[in-house]
Design a protein around this motif. Structure first.
Motif, mmCIF file in Angstrom:
data_model
loop_
_atom_site.group_PDB
_atom_site.id
_atom_site.type_symbol
_atom_site.label_atom_id
_atom_site.label_comp_id
_atom_site.label_asym_id
_atom_site.label_seq_id
_atom_site.Cartn_x
_atom_site.Cartn_y
_atom_site.Cartn_z
ATOM 1 N N VAL A 262 -6.494 -1.108 -8.169
ATOM 2 C CA VAL A 262 -7.891 -1.048 -7.720
ATOM 3 C C VAL A 262 -7.952 -1.049 -6.198
ATOM 4 O O VAL A 262 -8.602 -0.190 -5.584
ATOM 5 N N LEU A 263 -7.248 -1.987 -5.570
ATOM 6 C CA LEU A 263 -7.382 -2.163 -4.122
ATOM 7 C C LEU A 263 -6.685 -1.057 -3.335
ATOM 8 O O LEU A 263 -7.202 -0.616 -2.301
ATOM 9 N N VAL A 264 -5.534 -0.599 -3.799
ATOM 10 C CA VAL A 264 -4.862 0.500 -3.094
ATOM 11 C C VAL A 264 -5.691 1.781 -3.262
ATOM 12 O O VAL A 264 -5.806 2.583 -2.339
ATOM 13 N N SER B 282 -13.996 -0.026 6.236
ATOM 14 C CA SER B 282 -13.682 0.080 4.803
ATOM 15 C C SER B 282 -12.171 0.021 4.575
ATOM 16 O O SER B 282 -11.700 -0.627 3.632
ATOM 17 N N ALA B 283 -11.423 0.693 5.428
ATOM 18 C CA ALA B 283 -9.956 0.662 5.294
ATOM 19 C C ALA B 283 -9.428 -0.744 5.580
ATOM 20 O O ALA B 283 -8.547 -1.246 4.877
ATOM 21 N N ASP C 218 -8.938 1.834 -3.390
ATOM 22 C CA ASP C 218 -9.993 1.663 -2.385
ATOM 23 C C ASP C 218 -9.487 2.008 -0.986
ATOM 24 O O ASP C 218 -10.190 2.636 -0.193
ATOM 25 N N TYR C 219 -8.277 1.578 -0.707
ATOM 26 C CA TYR C 219 -7.701 1.847 0.609
ATOM 27 C C TYR C 219 -7.550 3.361 0.837
ATOM 28 O O TYR C 219 -7.952 3.889 1.875
ATOM 29 N N SER D 180 -3.673 -4.409 -7.854
ATOM 30 C CA SER D 180 -3.125 -3.564 -6.794
ATOM 31 C C SER D 180 -3.640 -2.139 -6.925
ATOM 32 O O SER D 180 -3.952 -1.489 -5.922
ATOM 33 N N HIS E 61 -15.397 -4.935 -7.170
ATOM 34 C CA HIS E 61 -13.941 -4.808 -7.292
ATOM 35 C C HIS E 61 -13.253 -6.171 -7.167
ATOM 36 O O HIS E 61 -12.287 -6.443 -7.875
ATOM 37 N N VAL F 106 -10.544 -8.020 -9.578
ATOM 38 C CA VAL F 106 -9.248 -8.462 -9.063
ATOM 39 C C VAL F 106 -9.046 -9.964 -9.290
ATOM 40 O O VAL F 106 -7.976 -10.407 -9.693
ATOM 41 N N ALA G 74 -10.067 -3.086 2.532
ATOM 42 C CA ALA G 74 -9.122 -2.870 1.428
ATOM 43 C C ALA G 74 -7.741 -3.382 1.805
ATOM 44 O O ALA G 74 -7.047 -4.010 0.999
ATOM 45 N N GLU G 75 -7.336 -3.143 3.052
ATOM 46 C CA GLU G 75 -6.029 -3.608 3.512
ATOM 47 C C GLU G 75 -5.965 -5.137 3.470
ATOM 48 O O GLU G 75 -4.958 -5.727 3.049
ATOM 49 N N VAL H 141 -15.148 -1.229 -11.894
ATOM 50 C CA VAL H 141 -14.329 -0.384 -11.010
ATOM 51 C C VAL H 141 -15.098 0.894 -10.664
ATOM 52 O O VAL H 141 -15.247 1.253 -9.494
ATOM 53 N N PHE I 46 -19.611 2.945 -3.310
ATOM 54 C CA PHE I 46 -18.840 3.237 -2.112
ATOM 55 C C PHE I 46 -19.109 4.680 -1.653
ATOM 56 O O PHE I 46 -19.369 4.938 -0.468
ATOM 57 N N ILE J 231 0.813 -1.215 0.000
ATOM 58 C CA ILE J 231 0.000 0.000 0.000
ATOM 59 C C ILE J 231 0.852 1.273 0.000
ATOM 60 O O ILE J 231 0.724 2.104 -0.900
ATOM 61 N N LEU K 31 -3.597 -10.325 -1.713
ATOM 62 C CA LEU K 31 -2.959 -10.269 -3.027
ATOM 63 C C LEU K 31 -1.480 -10.633 -2.932
ATOM 64 O O LEU K 31 -0.935 -11.331 -3.789
ATOM 65 N N VAL L 35 -5.520 -6.289 -0.113
ATOM 66 C CA VAL L 35 -4.150 -6.098 -0.608
ATOM 67 C C VAL L 35 -3.230 -7.142 0.009
ATOM 68 O O VAL L 35 -2.383 -7.738 -0.674
#
Lengths: 333, 333
Positions: free
Chosen positions: A118-120, B148-149, A122-123, A116, B92, B96, B152-153, B118, B125, A41, B159, B156
């Protein structure tokens, strides 16, 4: 202040005037893009955030808050919020546009992968909400949540409308308000709100940001078909190749005869582009004065932006925001 | 209540008990997924939201709020918020994971494209934040922004960690807390918070949602390697083919001899899979009792979930949540 004076890098003067605040913003950004568990991240965020972006949007927030006499700590949170939302949308945009270059460097989706990005994204978006919540202002939350929805809506609209010749200037304006102006106007508006400025000043700041954002995007569209005063580092014709119906093309399409229309249908709607097509497109833009007309529109939005600031009390920051508006269009000849 | 009684579809009983509230939630969802300018947004949202999802997460919020005696209107907003966050993450996730099927139907990324998934995810969101802001509760906003954080974390982390044999049960738990349990626990917690429940009850609701979410995900991982009591409509081996290191495999890897380890390195880390590899993987899971051990873990989390509800006053809804926890593991043999 004349165009010539304004061209002496108002971004840098704004940056100098807000240097202390901006240091705090940068510290906060670095702190909040960290992740205890997922080191990818901060890697990806830093790639984008520390790549020499101009920090234009957070500066708008800081300037608006300071102009309205704010002395508290929360303009820093809001400036970081705005930068995080911007960065999240860039990460997602590069996936959507399948871009491979941003700010002169390879994009995250190229260096890492789409997943990555997309998800980062979102983060960072979630982090931006955490930051704005710390201000404790429900009105600020409302403005930024609305802006986020408008941004996404504008991007979806662009996806479906941009390759259709039915897209007229009214639809273009909706797309531009979404993809660009919504965050500009939210950035300036929340600066006024957090400072507790009178409604008239908050509205003035919103209108300034909205008009500045629209002018900014029209100029960006113009630069994509050349028309720069100096080397901007942009590739000419990216929008053309991506079949994006931007303002100059919309204006040329509106004046097209049957042959010209058939050309636009082929290259934009059907996406069948051959060598020499970009050159022909540029000829058509010139024939119909499309570039000059789009430029005149941009100038009009700049004037609206500057006029909007009239109700605010005179100050150095107000003058800098006026110069900034002039600077935005000074990039085009 | 015994496992057998619980197996009589507690989801349906919960649904019946909360029918009026859920009607309101569905109305609100339909209203808020609309878009004035971009019709693709409600098209895609409806494809997913009206595809017969179980509405488990919004029901958790409604049940929690009602159990704590809430009589106001905002549990409906929070339930819709939670469903929007869930739908956004599904959109999302499918991008992914490059999925092509979800709830037995083609995914949005397949029917439309990755870009739309996306951007519509981003829109939902943003809409979810607008909805939660309407409650006016900063504490609720804080809980949901944090969730939400964390989601997403967790994604990742998955991943980067899921294809590495270094991923142990502690890392697995972090991933699962992120990708699944964070929204379960936020869903129940905000129900208690909006009702103004005492801290002890809010904590109990959080702990229930957390443990239920972890059990739910372990069961999902087990179903992916077979082990269902009945046909679940799931393809066996999806996680294996996607090289996701889930709990049964982590347990088998921990007990692997040199030959077995080489097998896991090849199929998971290197992704070189041949015919017969899934069958061999299933043999190794059986050899090391990995399925049984993961099942025992799931049962333990279910017990934690049920025990957590003890401090709450007895009620029909509390009993239903207890049955729901049993039901989650009743799907595995």
């Amino acid at each position: 202040m004349s165009l010539d004076t304004a061209a002496v890098k108002p971004m840098e003067r704004l940056s100098a005037a807000l240097a202390q605040d901006m240091d705090q913003v940068n510290l906060l950004i670095r702190d909040r893009m960290a992740s205890e568990h997922a080191p990818r991240i901060p890697e990806i965020s830093a790639h984008l955030i520390e790549a020499g972006g101009k920090r234009l949007r957070p500066m708008l927030t800081l300037a608006a808050a300071r102009m309205c006499g704010y002395e508290g700590p929360h303009h820093v949170h809001l400036a970081a919020t705005v930068e995080f939302i911007h960065t999240a949308t860039l990460l997602h945009d590069d996936v959507v546009d399948e871009s491979n270059k941003r700010r002169g460097r390879p994009t995250a989706n190229l260096l890492w992968d789409n997943k990555s990005s997309v998800l980062v994204g979102d983060y960072l978006f979630a982090r931006s909400f955490q930051l704005m919540i710390e201000t404790g202002s429900l009105r600020v939350l409302d403005i930024l949540a609305n802006a986020s929805a408008t941004i996404a809506e504008g991007e979806v609209l662009q996806l479906t409308a941009a390759q259709s010749l039915k897209t007229d200037e009214a639809i273009y304006l909706k797309i531009v308000r979404g993809k660009t102006a919504a965050l500009f106007s939210a950035a300036t508006e929340v600066g006024g709100v957090i400072a507790g400025a009178p409604e008239e000043h908050v509205t003035a700041l919103f209108t300034y940001g909205d008009a500045l954002g629209i002018a900014f995007q029209i100029v960006d569209d113009l630069l994509d078909y050349g028309g720069a005063t100096a080397d901007t580092g942009k590739n000419i014709g990216d929008d053309f190749r991506e079949r994006k119906l931007t303002l100059p093309v919309i204006k040329a399409v509106a004046k097209a005869d049957a042959n010209e229309r058939a050309f636009w249908v082929r290259v934009i709607e059907k996406g069948k582009q051959d060598e020499g097509d970009l050159e022909h497109a540029l000829e058509l833009l010139a024939k119909h004065d499309a570039m000059a007309s789009a430029r005149a529109d941009a100038m009009e939005w700049v004037t609206k932006a500057k006029d909007a600031l009239a109700p605010l009390p005179p100050s150095d920051l107000r003058d800098l925001l006026i110069d900034l508006a002039d600077y935005v269009v000074s990039r085009i000849s």
